[in-house]
Each structure stands twice: as structure tokens, then as C-alpha cells.
Design a protein around this motif. Structure first.
Motif, PDB file in Angstrom:
ATOM      1  N   GLY A  91       3.255   1.812  -5.479  1.00  0.00           N
ATOM      2  CA  GLY A  91       3.151   0.441  -4.983  1.00  0.00           C
ATOM      3  C   GLY A  91       4.495  -0.268  -4.928  1.00  0.00           C
ATOM      4  N   ASN A  92       4.429  -1.581  -4.895  1.00  0.00           N
ATOM      5  CA  ASN A  92       5.648  -2.393  -4.829  1.00  0.00           C
ATOM      6  C   ASN A  92       6.527  -2.108  -6.045  1.00  0.00           C
ATOM      7  OD1 ASN A  92       4.411  -3.513  -2.644  1.00  0.00           O
ATOM      8  ND2 ASN A  92       4.160  -5.552  -3.531  1.00  0.00           N
ATOM      9  N   TYR A  93       7.806  -2.017  -5.809  1.00  0.00           N
ATOM     10  CA  TYR A  93       8.719  -1.747  -6.925  1.00  0.00           C
ATOM     11  C   TYR A  93      10.007  -2.527  -6.730  1.00  0.00           C
ATOM     12  CZ  TYR A  93      11.112   1.029  -3.460  1.00  0.00           C
ATOM     13  OH  TYR A  93      11.762   1.390  -2.330  1.00  0.00           O
ATOM     14  N   ALA A  94      10.777  -2.581  -7.792  1.00  0.00           N
ATOM     15  CA  ALA A  94      12.118  -3.170  -7.708  1.00  0.00           C
ATOM     16  C   ALA A  94      13.057  -2.343  -8.564  1.00  0.00           C
ATOM     17  CB  ALA A  94      12.087  -4.610  -8.201  1.00  0.00           C
ATOM     18  N   ILE A  95      14.157  -1.922  -7.957  1.00  0.00           N
ATOM     19  CA  ILE A  95      15.227  -1.268  -8.718  1.00  0.00           C
ATOM     20  C   ILE A  95      16.429  -2.198  -8.630  1.00  0.00           C
ATOM     21  CG2 ILE A  95      16.715   0.769  -8.928  1.00  0.00           C
ATOM     22  CD1 ILE A  95      14.483   2.396  -7.615  1.00  0.00           C
ATOM     23  N   ARG A  96      16.841  -2.716  -9.770  1.00  0.00           N
ATOM     24  CA  ARG A  96      17.957  -3.668  -9.791  1.00  0.00           C
ATOM     25  C   ARG A  96      19.167  -2.996 -10.410  1.00  0.00           C
ATOM     26  NH1 ARG A  96      16.198  -8.135 -13.479  1.00  0.00           N
ATOM     27  NH2 ARG A  96      14.921  -6.494 -14.419  1.00  0.00           N
ATOM     28  N   ALA A 106      14.417  -0.619 -13.565  1.00  0.00           N
ATOM     29  CA  ALA A 106      13.477  -0.130 -12.552  1.00  0.00           C
ATOM     30  C   ALA A 106      12.053  -0.343 -13.025  1.00  0.00           C
ATOM     31  CB  ALA A 106      13.717   1.359 -12.285  1.00  0.00           C
ATOM     32  N   GLY A 107      11.223  -0.799 -12.107  1.00  0.00           N
ATOM     33  CA  GLY A 107       9.818  -0.991 -12.477  1.00  0.00           C
ATOM     34  C   GLY A 107       8.988  -1.489 -11.316  1.00  0.00           C
ATOM     35  N   ILE A 108       7.722  -1.742 -11.606  1.00  0.00           N
ATOM     36  CA  ILE A 108       6.828  -2.371 -10.631  1.00  0.00           C
ATOM     37  C   ILE A 108       7.440  -3.714 -10.266  1.00  0.00           C
ATOM     38  CG2 ILE A 108       4.539  -3.433 -10.360  1.00  0.00           C
ATOM     39  CD1 ILE A 108       3.424  -1.346 -12.284  1.00  0.00           C
ATOM     40  N   ASP A 109       7.363  -4.065  -8.980  1.00  0.00           N
ATOM     41  CA  ASP A 109       7.936  -5.341  -8.555  1.00  0.00           C
ATOM     42  C   ASP A 109       7.177  -6.473  -9.246  1.00  0.00           C
ATOM     43  OD1 ASP A 109       9.534  -7.118  -6.941  1.00  0.00           O
ATOM     44  OD2 ASP A 109       7.668  -7.561  -5.884  1.00  0.00           O
ATOM     45  N   SER A 110       7.918  -7.333  -9.934  1.00  0.00           N
ATOM     46  CA  SER A 110       7.211  -8.388 -10.666  1.00  0.00           C
ATOM     47  C   SER A 110       7.330  -9.738  -9.965  1.00  0.00           C
ATOM     48  CB  SER A 110       7.719  -8.473 -12.097  1.00  0.00           C
ATOM     49  OG  SER A 110       9.099  -8.636 -12.093  1.00  0.00           O
ATOM     50  N   GLU A 111       8.013  -9.768  -8.813  1.00  0.00           N
ATOM     51  CA  GLU A 111       7.997 -11.022  -8.051  1.00  0.00           C
ATOM     52  C   GLU A 111       6.643 -11.204  -7.399  1.00  0.00           C
ATOM     53  OE1 GLU A 111      11.062 -11.725  -5.200  1.00  0.00           O
ATOM     54  OE2 GLU A 111      12.606 -11.446  -6.727  1.00  0.00           O
ATOM     55  N   THR A 112       5.982 -10.056  -7.109  1.00  0.00           N
ATOM     56  CA  THR A 112       4.702 -10.137  -6.407  1.00  0.00           C
ATOM     57  C   THR A 112       3.512  -9.826  -7.323  1.00  0.00           C
ATOM     58  OG1 THR A 112       5.065  -7.846  -5.715  1.00  0.00           O
ATOM     59  CG2 THR A 112       5.655  -9.569  -4.139  1.00  0.00           C
ATOM     60  N   ALA A 113       3.784  -9.707  -8.610  1.00  0.00           N
ATOM     61  CA  ALA A 113       2.671  -9.389  -9.524  1.00  0.00           C
ATOM     62  C   ALA A 113       2.967  -9.948 -10.901  1.00  0.00           C
ATOM     63  CB  ALA A 113       2.491  -7.877  -9.623  1.00  0.00           C
ATOM     64  N   GLU A 114       1.957 -10.475 -11.544  1.00  0.00           N
ATOM     65  CA  GLU A 114       2.075 -10.707 -12.982  1.00  0.00           C
ATOM     66  C   GLU A 114       0.769 -10.250 -13.600  1.00  0.00           C
ATOM     67  OE1 GLU A 114       3.066 -14.873 -13.438  1.00  0.00           O
ATOM     68  OE2 GLU A 114       0.974 -15.406 -13.708  1.00  0.00           O
ATOM     69  N   ALA A 147       0.809  -1.218   0.000  1.00  0.00           N
ATOM     70  CA  ALA A 147       0.000   0.000   0.000  1.00  0.00           C
ATOM     71  C   ALA A 147       0.844   1.270   0.000  1.00  0.00           C
ATOM     72  CB  ALA A 147      -0.936   0.016   1.200  1.00  0.00           C
ATOM     73  N   ARG A 148       1.898   1.286   0.809  1.00  0.00           N
ATOM     74  CA  ARG A 148       2.775   2.455   0.906  1.00  0.00           C
ATOM     75  C   ARG A 148       4.161   1.954   0.523  1.00  0.00           C
ATOM     76  NH1 ARG A 148       1.346   2.513   6.479  1.00  0.00           N
ATOM     77  NH2 ARG A 148       2.799   0.769   6.543  1.00  0.00           N
ATOM     78  N   ASN A 149       5.035   2.788   0.040  1.00  0.00           N
ATOM     79  CA  ASN A 149       6.304   2.180  -0.380  1.00  0.00           C
ATOM     80  C   ASN A 149       7.554   2.935   0.034  1.00  0.00           C
ATOM     81  OD1 ASN A 149       6.631   4.283  -2.160  1.00  0.00           O
ATOM     82  ND2 ASN A 149       6.186   3.098  -3.999  1.00  0.00           N
ATOM     83  N   ALA A 150       7.447   3.862   0.997  1.00  0.00           N
ATOM     84  CA  ALA A 150       8.649   4.650   1.285  1.00  0.00           C
ATOM     85  C   ALA A 150       9.113   4.587   2.749  1.00  0.00           C
ATOM     86  CB  ALA A 150       8.416   6.106   0.874  1.00  0.00           C
ATOM     87  N   HIS A 151       8.540   3.703   3.545  1.00  0.00           N
ATOM     88  CA  HIS A 151       9.040   3.604   4.915  1.00  0.00           C
ATOM     89  C   HIS A 151      10.417   2.972   4.976  1.00  0.00           C
ATOM     90  CE1 HIS A 151       5.170   4.191   7.337  1.00  0.00           C
ATOM     91  NE2 HIS A 151       6.044   5.085   7.687  1.00  0.00           N
ATOM     92  N   ALA A 152      10.564   1.879   4.250  1.00  0.00           N
ATOM     93  CA  ALA A 152      11.834   1.151   4.327  1.00  0.00           C
ATOM     94  C   ALA A 152      12.816   1.740   3.319  1.00  0.00           C
ATOM     95  CB  ALA A 152      11.581  -0.326   4.083  1.00  0.00           C
TER      96      ALA A 152
END
Ligand code: GLA
Length: 732
Positions: free
Chosen positions: A242-247, A260-268, A208-213
Motif C-alpha cells: 500500500g501507500n508508503y513513505a521512504i524519507r 521507511a514505513g507505511i505512509d502516515s500522511e494518509t493514515a493514522e 491499491a497498487r504502489n509501484a507504477h510511479a
């Protein structure tokens, strides 16, 4: 070779000498005032990335290749062409084929207001499967936004398993990253580290939120250890809530590869024929003026490219009720607080949590979310009375809501249990208060309900000028009763698209209301939502000392008018630290100033100092909130002080801040060299927010040349524990 008839920002091979035409024919040059991105788009070949950095002109393209031809690799690598590489896109085609092989079909450019947009269409060699890569380059801001649009006309659904917004490369060397890491109460801490072989992954799976960690933004310093005002820096921000991944992959070649993009481990995503899947924007900037230079580019973009709502406006000075009364809201206390903040010179009062609930009253944090009706016991005369009290006091009125959430102890949940996100056929997992759940924002009915919360408040009380929009729960229950079983994998995507739709409706109807993005503090500091929000709450931790670190980090990517900073009580409610009121004021004054306390409990000294701070802040608010930030001495360097400053565009006015971070006998603190001034102008110094009862510091009333201030620097009037100063500099 296709002749890409494009404007000045795009060169093509016919302009270039024949001897070079093989390697870099079809060059696409995307430029901003000071930066360039160079791609190779040869029809029928894969699209290649050649360069991103200092601006080059069309007739210099060959120099990039003459200097070094190695950085020339696929821009949007796909799984399967070949299969042994990292990829930005992975699609399983309708017939079960896992591989995709994209080649350039066409390049188009259009001018859109203050930007030039280049669209490169890539098509699969075999399948009717298309990816359009967008590059939007601003004419007046050093920012390039890139994203992709994926579509197909295959017979059945195509499953997208990875769908990055973009991919770029940085030449290997002594490259360091700076990114923001933290937790609740300790948001946006700056972490710096060299990029070493292997893959560095920054991701978020809160839902839901993505900037705490970790934040969805990174700075890359190309010349060794990051410096605030020197060295080449590339900045990247993924604009997604939402969930993201920067590799960041460093392999056995000469480049760091960034995806960089939406996290795709948790979404398809199951993409239907003709449906267009647009990925979020990835914003890229480059500066030769260190981290601060890259930050100024982000700030300018936020303010002037619509990435921060009302980015070019200054914000009101407010009192928020949370730390003053917590849930113990009532009419008398609210009215008194309004009178008090008005007397101190404030402009807005915000009633926080605790004002709502009928059958279930919000007396603890375990009930009532969802029931957005006034608690008649606490506020017998309703909101109207409070709005009028605000008006009587000559201030504006604001209100707290947490519209995406519901407590199981609420009338809403009793009526619509199916509106909560819930793992199919599994028990619910609760958040805050042991009862809190998240509404299924994927569901259009829920979207209507959430829009209705704001719409009702603002139609019934059009004087409400400010909304604090909170989000205090993670997405813990993965499942939507609205989405069909074969689309459950869309939740993390559809939730945020749903949120965006709601915000767009709100903004269409209520363009002027100020909205704060709060998420248990700084959990929603991202450029996915900031186009709809005016500011974010930096942290629930209001301890002035720790705030310096958090505000420092947040300023890497966010302008000061987006950063809500409040003067709070001593001892501080989170750390228990007792900090003098002047220091507390001076820290809050460096961003969007507010108060977060019970004025009736303030000492006389606290009241006098805060009143002074508000008065002085008003005289320089435009420079602080809309000016150019120069971070001077980082608290993370542990030099005993932290210092920053803002200048206006004309370099006629500046505001300088310095804070003592620790205090020892005979401590040597650095002399500070200022930045961003005109060396040929003379600046008169005036101390602001002078400590109550004290005389202004020794610099007050003196005049110095910009050159001296920047090259020789000034000694700071920082004696003693928690010393701080705010100086106004005015060109004479
Ligand atoms: C969150 C916010 C706080 C406050 C409370 C109210 O923790 O971050 O500022 O609004 O919720 O419950």
C-alpha cells in the motif's frame, strides 16, 4: 547493566575492555554471512544505532567506535524525546500526551530455521506503551529484515500518527541513491541522484497498487556515482503493497537518516489496548560488489526466504491472449491460440480479460467486473471445454481475473453497492471505463467473496494452473461502509491487510497454482504481495527496446523468474515501433519468457524465430530464471549497447545477452567484460536463438578462459540496427 544472554551473533559489554564500556556497553551485533548491524541496547537508555555494513566480529566492536563514534544516534526516534528531531514513531497517548520516550527493557534472540531473530523491547518511561523492534538476520543470505510491533495497556485507544518500520543511518559522503520511477507503460526507470541536504521523499498514495510511479525500494551507493559491479551499496526494500513513505534526511550532522514505513500522511491508526500493531518488514542488504551485488542479495532472499512464491522454481513458457485478441475472446480463437502456442513449444495458455459476464457481458472495459461467470455467447461450452482443449494440446490453462474490482454496470454492484469503497456521503468517482470501482477489501465479507472467486474457479476446474490477478484501478473513493466512522483512517492499512489475508487463504488451499500480480502492468511489483505471487507483469508496454530499460530497473530488486516478459507483435501496439523478431525474442528471453500476440497473424519468419527462441530457452531456462545476475553495460549509460548475464552457482554455465540500443556508421561500441565466471575454467561459447536463415556468429564454437572473458572481454557480434545476441557459455 543487564546481561543479555544471547548466542554468537550478539555481543555484550562483559566481553569488552572496561575502558570502552561506557560508550558501547550492551552492544547488539546482528550479522549475516557478509554484513553486520550494530546497536547499543543499554537498559534504561534509548536504543542506539552504531553501524551497518561489512561484517565485523564481536571482538571488533570496539574498532567501530575507535574508528569513529559519531554514528551513534537513536534507532527508533519518537516524537517528543526530544521534540525537535525527525521521528519514526508518533503516538498520542490515551490521556492526550503527544510525546513518547522509549528506553531499552530487554533483548532476546532466537534461532528460527535459517535465521536468527533479535527482539529489542523498548518501553516508555511513563506510559504502559511498548515497541518491540525485530531484526531477523539470515544465516545464509545477506539480508536483515527489521520491523516494529507497537502495543499498550493504556486505559483507552492510543492514536498512532507515524509508525515507521525502521530507521537507519549512513555516514555522509558522496552517497547516491538509485530508485525506480515511472508511470503506466514506462515502469521501473532507474533514477540516480546524490543525496543532498534536505529531505528526499519517495512515496506512493495510489492506495491499491504502489509501484507504477515510484517503487518502495532504494539502493544507496556509498562511493559516489552508482556502478553496477563496483563499490559499496546498501539496498533497502519496504515489504508493503500500500501507500508508503521512504524519507532520506540529510541534516547538519554527519549522517543521512533513512526512515521507511507505511505512509502516515494518509493514515493514522487507533490502537486499542492490548492490540498489537505490526509494521511491514524493511529488508536491508549490503554488498561490496556494486548495484549488481546488492541485487543478487535481493534475488537470493526472494527465492530462498519465501519472499517470492515458488521462488526456487522455473516458470512455464506461455502465450497470453491480451494483445492477440483483447476483449474479443471466443472459443474458436482461444482454441486456435492454444494449438498455435503448443506447436511453437509453449507450455501454457492464458485467457485474458473478456471471458465473463452474463446479464452484463464484458464486451467493453466498462462492465461486468464482479460477475465471474462465463459469457455463454463467447464460450458456449464453458471453461471446461477450454481446459480440455489445453489438455489435448499438451499444455496448461490459465485465466485472468480482477477480483478486487467491480463495475457499476454489474450484477455484483446491483446486489452489493455497499461493497464498493465510497467516500461517505459523496458521489462516486469512477476509474477505467467510467464505471470501475474498488471493492472494500477491509470488509471480511468482501474478503470471503474474493477468496470465493478463486476457490470456485479452482474447485470447478482443478486443471487451471495459472491465474493472472489484475488490479486496474486506484483507490479513488476514500471511505468504507464497513469500518466505523472512528476507523475510517485505517482504510489504506486494512485494505492491504485484507488482501494479505485473502492471499494467505488462497495459498493455504492452493499452494501450487501459479499467480501473476498484474496491475495495469507493473503496479504491483512490491515485496508486500510477492510472497503470494509467482511473478509480476513488468509493464503493459511490450516494446522490446523500452522493455530493456524497464527490465533493467526491475532487476535491481526482483529476480528474473519473477519478471514476466513477452514477445509481442510488430508494429508494437504501444509505441508503433517495428523491431525485428530476433531482437524481440532476445529481450523476452532474459527473464520469464512468454508471448503476447495473435499467432495466426505471425509471419513465417516470426513463427520460426519464436519457435527457435522457445527451444533454446528451455535448454538454459534454469540458469536464466534461477541464476546469479550480473548487469554488465547499462542502457542508462547510453554506450550504444546494453548487456547482462546469468551464471549458475557452480560457475559451469552462463547465459550472456547483448542488445544494440542505437545504430550509427562507424559507431564504437564497448568491448564487454563478463563477470561471475571462474577465471581458471575454460568456457565454450554457443550462440542461442541464431537469426533464422543466418549462420551463428564468429564467437560460436570458440573457447575462452574465464579470466580472459572477465579481464579482457569480448567483441560483440552486433552489426546493424536492433542487433542482439544470446550466448551460452559452458565450462569444459
Ligand atoms: C490490464 C493488464 C493487461 C490486460 C488488461 C485487461 O491493463 O495490465 O495486461 O490484462 O488489463 O483488461
Amino acid at each position: 547493566m543487564k546481561n543479555y544472554m544471547m548466542g554468537a551473533a550478539v555481543a555484550f559489554c562483559s566481553l569488552l575492555p572496561a575502558s570502552h564500556s561506557f560508550a558501547w556497553s550492551g552492544s547488539v551485533l546482528v550479522s549475516t554471512p557478509n554484513t553486520s548491524l550494530l546497536l547499543h541496547a543499554n537498559e534504561g537508555e534509548d536504543l542506539r544505532f552504531a553501524y551497518f555494513g561489512d561484517r565485523i566480529e564481536e571482538n571488533q566492536i570496539h574498532q567501530i567506535h575507535d574508528a569513529w563514534d559519531g554514528l551513534n544516534r537513536t534507532t527508533y526516534p519518537t516524537f517528543g524525546s526530544p521534540a525537535n528531531q525527525l521521528f519514526a514513531l508518533q503516538a498520542v497517548h490515551a490521556d492526550g500526551n503527544w510525546t513518547t520516550d522509549l528506553t531499552v527493557d530487554q533483548v532476546e534472540t532466537t534461532d528460527t530455521g535459517n535465521a536468527r531473530q533479535t527482539v529489542i523491547t523498548l518501553k516508555d518511561r511513563v506510559y504502559p506503551f511498548t515497541v518491540k523492534l525485530y531484526y531477523k538476520a539470515y544465516n545464509d543470505i545477506d539480508m536483515i529484515e527489521t520491523w516494529s510491533e507497537i502495543s499498550h495497556t493504556e486505559k483507552k485507544t492510543v492514536v498512532l500518527k507515524r509508525f515507521d518500520s525502521g530507521h537507519f543511518m549512513i555516514r555522509r559522503g558522496d552517497v547516491w541513491i538509485s530508485h525506480l520511477h515511472g508511470s503506466w507503460g514506462d515502469e521501473a526507470g532507474v533514477t540516480t541522484e546524490p543525496l543532498t541536504p534536505g529531505i528526499k521523499l519517495i512515496e506512493n498514495v495510489d492506495g491499491a497498487r504502489n509501484a507504477h510511479a515510484d517503487h518502495a525500494e532504494v539502493m544507496f551507493s556509498l562511493d559516489g556515482k552508482p556502478q553496477e559491479n563496483e563499490g559499496r551499496v546498501i539496498g533497502a526494500a519496504l515489504c508493503w503493497s500500500g501507500n508508503y513513505a521512504i524519507r532520506m534526511a540529510t541534516d547538519n550532522n554527519f549522517v543521512h537518516r533513512i526512515f521507511a514505513g507505511i505512509d502516515s500522511e494518509t493514515a493514522e491508526y487507533n490502537l486499542a489496548p492490548k492490540e498489537v500493531f505490526a509494521t511491514p518488514k524493511l529488508a536491508l542488504t549490503y554488498s561490496q560488489e556494486g548495484l549488481s551485488g546488492a541485487s543478487r542479495n535481493f534475488h537470493r532472499w526472494a527465492r530462498h526466504a519465501g519472499m517470492l512464491c515458488h521462488g526456487d522454481r522455473v516458470r512455464d513458457i506461455l502465450l497470453n491472449s491480451w494483445e492477440g485478441v483483447y476483449l474479443d475472446v471466443d472459443e474458436e480463437k482461444m482454441s486456435q491460440m492454444m494449438e498455435d502456442i503448443a506447436a511453437m513449444g509453449g507450455e501454457l495458455f492464458v485467457m485474458d480479460d473478456g471471458w465473463f459476464g452474463d446479464k452484463y457481458r464484458r464486451v467493453q472495459d466498462n462492465s461486468s467486473l464482479g460477475d465471474w461467470v462465463v459469457d455463454k455467447k463467447k464460450l458456449p461450452n464453458g471453461l471446461e471445454n477450454l481446459v480440455q482443449t489445453a489438455q489435448k494440446n499438451g499444455i496448461k490453462f490459465g485465466i485472468w481475473i480482477e477480483p478486487e474490482a467491480v463495475n457499476s454496470k454489474s450484477e455484483l454492484f446491483e446486489k452489493h453497492p455497499e461493497w464498493a469503497l465510497q467516500a461517505l456521503d459523496r458521489p462516486l468517482i469512477y476509474g477505467r471505463g467510467g464505471t470501475q470501482l474498488l471493492l472494500d477489501v477491509c470488509n471480511p465479507e468482501v474478503q470471503d467473496f474474493i477468496f470465493g472467486i478463486v476457490d470456485n474457479l479452482l474447485t470447478q476446474h482443478p486443471q487451471i494452473a495459472y491465474i493472472k490477478w489484475d488490479a486496474n484501478v486506484e483507490l479513488r473513493n476514500y471511505g468504507s461502509t464497513y469500518l466505523p466512522r472512528d476507523k475510517q483512517s485505517h482504510i489504506y492499512i486494512d485494505y492491504h491487510r485484507g488482501l494479505e489475508k485473502i492471499m494467505q487463504r488462497i495459498r493455504a488451499k492452493y499452494p501450487d497454482v501459479v499467480i501473476q500480480a498484474c496491475a495495469s502492468g507493473g503496479g504491483r511489483a512490491n515485496y508486500g504481495v510477492m510472497p503470494y505471487f509467482d511473478e509480476f507483469w513488468v509493464s503493459d508496454n511490450t516494446d522490446a527496446l523500452q522493455r530493456i530499460y524497464m527490465q533493467w530497473g526491475s532487476s535491481y530488486f526482483y529476480p528474473s523468474n519473477a519478471m514476466a516478459q513477452h514477445i509481442s507483435a510488430a508494429p508494437n501496439h504501444q509505441t508503433g515501433r517495428v523491431i525485428p523478431i530476433k531482437f524481440r525474442c532476445d529481450v523476452a528471453m532474459s527473464g520469464r519468457l512468454g508471448l503476447e500476440l495473435q499467432p495466426s497473424k505471425m509471419t513465417e519468419e516470426e513463427r520460426a524465430q519464436s519457435t527457435q527462441a522457445i527451444k533454446d530457452y528451455k535448454t538454459v531456462r534454469d540458469v536464466i530464471q534461477l541464476g546469479n545476475l550480473y548487469r554488465l553495460v547499462s542502457p542508462y549509460d547510453h554506450k550504444g549497447i546494453a548487456s547482462l548475464m546469468y551464471t549458475d552457482d557452480a560457475k559451469d554455465k552462463a547465459v550472456f545477452f547483448a542488445y544494440k540500443m542505437d545504430n550509427f556508421v562507424n559507431q564504437v561500441v564497448p568491448r564487454v567484460c563478463l563477470r561471475g565466471l571462474d577465471p581458471s575454467k575454460n568456457y565454450r561459447v554457443k550462440e542461442l536463438n541464431v537469426r533464422t536463415g543466418a549462420r551463428p556468429c564468429f564467437l560460436d564454437g570458440k573457447t575462452f578462459s574465464g579470466r580472459l572473458l572477465m579481464n579482457t572481454g569480448i567483441e560483440l557480434p552486433l552489426g546493424g540496427d536492433y542487433a542482439s545476441c544470446v550466448l551460452e557459455l559452458t565450462a569444459e
